[in-house]
Design an enzyme around this catalytic site. Structure first.
Site, PDB file in Angstrom:
ATOM      1  N   HIS A   1      44.126  36.749  43.651  1.00 47.77           N
ATOM      2  CA  HIS A   1      44.423  36.839  42.213  1.00 47.77           C
ATOM      3  C   HIS A   1      45.934  36.764  41.952  1.00 47.77           C
ATOM      4  O   HIS A   1      46.367  36.228  40.930  1.00 47.77           O
ATOM      5  CB  HIS A   1      43.929  38.179  41.647  1.00 47.77           C
ATOM      6  CG  HIS A   1      42.518  38.142  41.131  1.00 47.77           C
ATOM      7  ND1 HIS A   1      42.126  37.348  40.088  1.00 47.77           N
ATOM      8  CD2 HIS A   1      41.415  38.851  41.491  1.00 47.77           C
ATOM      9  CE1 HIS A   1      40.830  37.558  39.825  1.00 47.77           C
ATOM     10  NE2 HIS A   1      40.377  38.456  40.679  1.00 47.77           N
TER      11      HIS A   1
ATOM     12  N   HIS B   1      40.110  38.711  48.211  1.00 45.86           N
ATOM     13  CA  HIS B   1      39.790  38.384  46.817  1.00 45.86           C
ATOM     14  C   HIS B   1      40.923  38.854  45.889  1.00 45.86           C
ATOM     15  O   HIS B   1      41.412  38.086  45.047  1.00 45.86           O
ATOM     16  CB  HIS B   1      38.465  39.062  46.439  1.00 45.86           C
ATOM     17  CG  HIS B   1      38.054  38.855  45.009  1.00 45.86           C
ATOM     18  ND1 HIS B   1      36.920  38.176  44.654  1.00 45.86           N
ATOM     19  CD2 HIS B   1      38.628  39.234  43.830  1.00 45.86           C
ATOM     20  CE1 HIS B   1      36.822  38.142  43.329  1.00 45.86           C
ATOM     21  NE2 HIS B   1      37.838  38.795  42.806  1.00 45.86           N
ATOM     22  N   GLU B   2      41.341  40.118  46.056  1.00 47.05           N
ATOM     23  CA  GLU B   2      42.334  40.675  45.132  1.00 47.05           C
ATOM     24  C   GLU B   2      43.716  40.041  45.333  1.00 47.05           C
ATOM     25  O   GLU B   2      44.431  39.780  44.367  1.00 47.05           O
ATOM     26  CB  GLU B   2      42.420  42.199  45.277  1.00 47.05           C
ATOM     27  CG  GLU B   2      41.111  42.950  45.017  1.00 47.05           C
ATOM     28  CD  GLU B   2      40.446  42.620  43.684  1.00 47.05           C
ATOM     29  OE1 GLU B   2      41.117  42.160  42.746  1.00 47.05           O
ATOM     30  OE2 GLU B   2      39.212  42.817  43.583  1.00 47.05           O
TER      31      GLU B   2
HETATM   32 ZN   LIG Z   1      38.417  39.091  40.787  1.00 44.60          ZN
END
Ligand SMILES: [Zn+2]
Length: 182
Positions: free
Chosen positions: A144, A140-141
């Protein structure tokens, strides 16, 4: 240092591809990590959510992420890169501080290997699996940093639900079951 504003869905900075950090030990990077830590801690305390945060979420387009896992030391990762992924994939609940009003199911690789630098410039490699839900969190990170949000990875639009419905129906069996005080 400072609690910064978390940029919200629609802010173009969340869609930019972030720059590689060249001087890992620069004071600006240390300051950025402190801001990420303070901001994440504040969100955790006020909302009960937030195990990780990425630099673009506070408006900085650089390849830095910060994890604050309950009961563990603060963990900044500079220039993190997924260098290996298992073929096996899993479907998990996900959410984001940049749009915390909705939750959704996304597909991730079950296990990954991540290479990153610490603040001293040392390179590390870690294998992340389902333990502590580290694999999905790192995916997820790191997404980004390439301008990719978890809404881009929704498996089925019908799983999208509000925070309130998520808490009522699914929270107890998800990684988000931990409390705000942790
Ligand atoms: Zn996020």
């Amino acid at each position: 240092m400072a609690v910064r504003t978390v940029r919200q869905l629609g802010d173009p900075v969340l869609r930019e591809k972030c720059q590689e950090v060249e001087d890992v030990s620069a004071p600006e990077i240390r300051a950025l990590v402190e801001d990420l830590q303070d901001t994440l801690k504040y969100w955790r305390k006020t909302t009960g959510y937030g195990r990780g945060i990425a630099a673009p979420q506070i408006g900085v387009s650089q390849r830095v992420i910060f994890l604050g896992l309950p009961g563990e030391a603060p963990w900044p990762l500079v220039n993190p890169k997924i260098i290996d992924r298992s073929a096996e994939r899993i479907v998990v609940w996900d959410a984001c501080l940049s749009f915390l009003s909705i939750f959704m199911q996304v597909e991730r690789n079950r296990d990954i290997t991540v290479q990153y630098q610490d603040l001293e410039g040392q390179t590390h490699q870690i294998k992340a699996g389902e333990l502590r839900d580290l694999s999905e969190l790192l995916q997820h990170e790191i997404d980004h940093l390439d301008g990719i949000l978890c809404i881009d990875r929704v498996t089925d639009l019908k799983t999208v639900c509000t925070k309130e419905e998520f808490e009522k129906r699914y929270r107890a069996t998800s990684p988000y079951a931990t409390t705000a005080s942790q």
